[in-house]
Design an enzyme around this catalytic site. Sequence first.
Site, mmCIF file in Angstrom:
data_model
loop_
_atom_site.group_PDB
_atom_site.id
_atom_site.type_symbol
_atom_site.label_atom_id
_atom_site.label_comp_id
_atom_site.label_asym_id
_atom_site.label_seq_id
_atom_site.Cartn_x
_atom_site.Cartn_y
_atom_site.Cartn_z
ATOM 1 N N ASP A 186 39.595 46.533 2.947
ATOM 2 C CA ASP A 186 40.512 47.059 3.945
ATOM 3 C C ASP A 186 40.171 48.426 4.531
ATOM 4 O O ASP A 186 40.157 48.584 5.715
ATOM 5 C CB ASP A 186 41.932 47.088 3.395
ATOM 6 C CG ASP A 186 42.437 45.708 3.008
ATOM 7 O OD1 ASP A 186 41.659 44.745 3.132
ATOM 8 O OD2 ASP A 186 43.591 45.590 2.606
ATOM 9 N N GLU A 193 43.439 45.612 -10.634
ATOM 10 C CA GLU A 193 42.936 45.274 -9.298
ATOM 11 C C GLU A 193 41.488 45.725 -9.132
ATOM 12 O O GLU A 193 40.666 45.020 -8.562
ATOM 13 C CB GLU A 193 43.836 45.940 -8.245
ATOM 14 C CG GLU A 193 43.555 45.481 -6.834
ATOM 15 C CD GLU A 193 44.596 45.975 -5.854
ATOM 16 O OE1 GLU A 193 45.435 46.831 -6.226
ATOM 17 O OE2 GLU A 193 44.585 45.496 -4.700
HETATM 18 C C1 GLC Z 1 43.935 43.800 -0.483
HETATM 19 C C2 GLC Z 1 42.436 43.630 -0.510
HETATM 20 C C3 GLC Z 1 42.087 42.246 -0.028
HETATM 21 C C4 GLC Z 1 42.801 41.218 -0.883
HETATM 22 C C5 GLC Z 1 44.298 41.491 -0.959
HETATM 23 C C6 GLC Z 1 44.994 40.628 -1.989
HETATM 24 O O1 GLC Z 1 44.452 43.729 0.787
HETATM 25 O O2 GLC Z 1 41.805 44.605 0.267
HETATM 26 O O3 GLC Z 1 40.710 42.045 -0.078
HETATM 27 O O4 GLC Z 1 42.576 39.947 -0.400
HETATM 28 O O5 GLC Z 1 44.508 42.831 -1.316
HETATM 29 O O6 GLC Z 1 44.413 40.783 -3.251
#
Ligand code: GLC
Length: 429
Positions: free
Chosen positions: A162, A392
């Site tokens: 992101d 995460e």
């Molecule tokens: C965040 C991450 C993305 C992922 C999402 C759900 O937005 O940047 O890559 O898919 O979280 O885990």
Amino acid sequence: MSKSDHVARARAVLAANDRGGYTVPTHGLYPFQWNWDSAFVAMGFATFDIDRALKELERLIEGQWDDGMIPHIIFHAPSDTYFPGPEVWGTKHRIPTSGITQPPVLAIALAEINARAGAEHHARIAALYRAALNNHRWWANARDPEGGGLVAILHNWESGRDNSPEWDRPFARVPETTTTAIRRRDTGHVDASMRPRDDDYRRYIHLVDAYRALNWDPALMWFKAPFKVADIGINAILLAAEESLLDLSRAYGSEPESREIETRIARQRAGIAGVWNAERGQFQSRDLIDGTKLDVVTSAGFLPLLTGAPSQAQAAEMAKAMRSIAADGAMLVPSTAPGQQGFESKRYWRGPVWAVVNWMLARGLFRHGETALADVILSDTRSGIERAGFCEYFDPLSREGLGGEGFSWTAAIYLLLAETSRTARPEAA
Ligand code: GLC
């Protein structure tokens, strides 16, 4: 705790995040089905339940648009813990979805599942093959309409990475104005120091507003996009997915389909070959609005290892670049290398290490014969998860586990890693 205890806990994370055939990335912070998360989750399920693995992908495909696009979020059931929700996206699909996509890991996952599945699963795999083929056609038509060999993302969320510093410069031309009122929910779940800043967030929503105003029409979006980047991560993953799809086409498709896929593979290999940065020892993203390279050393710049695009010399250079990041004391593989402009060890995609990216990189290193480095990455990832839990991501400097907890794709990768390194090796696909 023994390995089997960790495996049991990983399965328990998937079970806890199961919402009925699809898995949310984590409770609260991400309460819907996310596109590339699902593909990794499906591979994790495939280590013990092929039926459930296929179900995950089938539920993802419920969100596929008629033109082949697979959205980055499928809003199967309402939740008020996330922004921007379906009302902000304003798309027209029968199940509410977002209007943008994410890295197409689907065919890679499908090939992995297929390698483990028995004949009783073949009809379902054949249907998913068709969905993946339509999706790859969409990528070529909608995101590389001029046939240059690199596909573009039109929103940073499409990259799945992101707020990588690569996007900082392209975002400078995106206004901060929005027509949607911003009600951030992420910072209520996770410390704000780990999340995107408010001004960046306004630009992300500016893009959503702009594309919604174009009714999510791919041709108009291509024409008007104020953000158009050939993300090296997505290009590498798409090419790897095309290679997986080619294998699948021999069992589930037709001769002309195999040829069609081969044509795209040749074009995409050439596209990736054109963005090699010899000085940095990796491939890099391009800003397609002004043609400049986005010269930031990222983990994504090594992802072409997943494919046949790099020469042997380039693969060796990439391994060398990764070893030098490790020699400076960082956990491999940081999303942005320490010392790069924009590096932050705890903030989203500006430094932290993601298990899913490591799994792909290790697989790519095996493919190109760099097995020692691949093994280091896999064992560090496995021990990091055993230490920190199914977090995460990891801070590459302190190695602590951060972000949300009880993360599905981290659990899925653990299941793959716990099986020995077999699944990271390309021969397994
Ligand atoms: C965040 C991450 C993305 C992922 C999402 C759900 O937005 O940047 O890559 O898919 O979280 O885990």
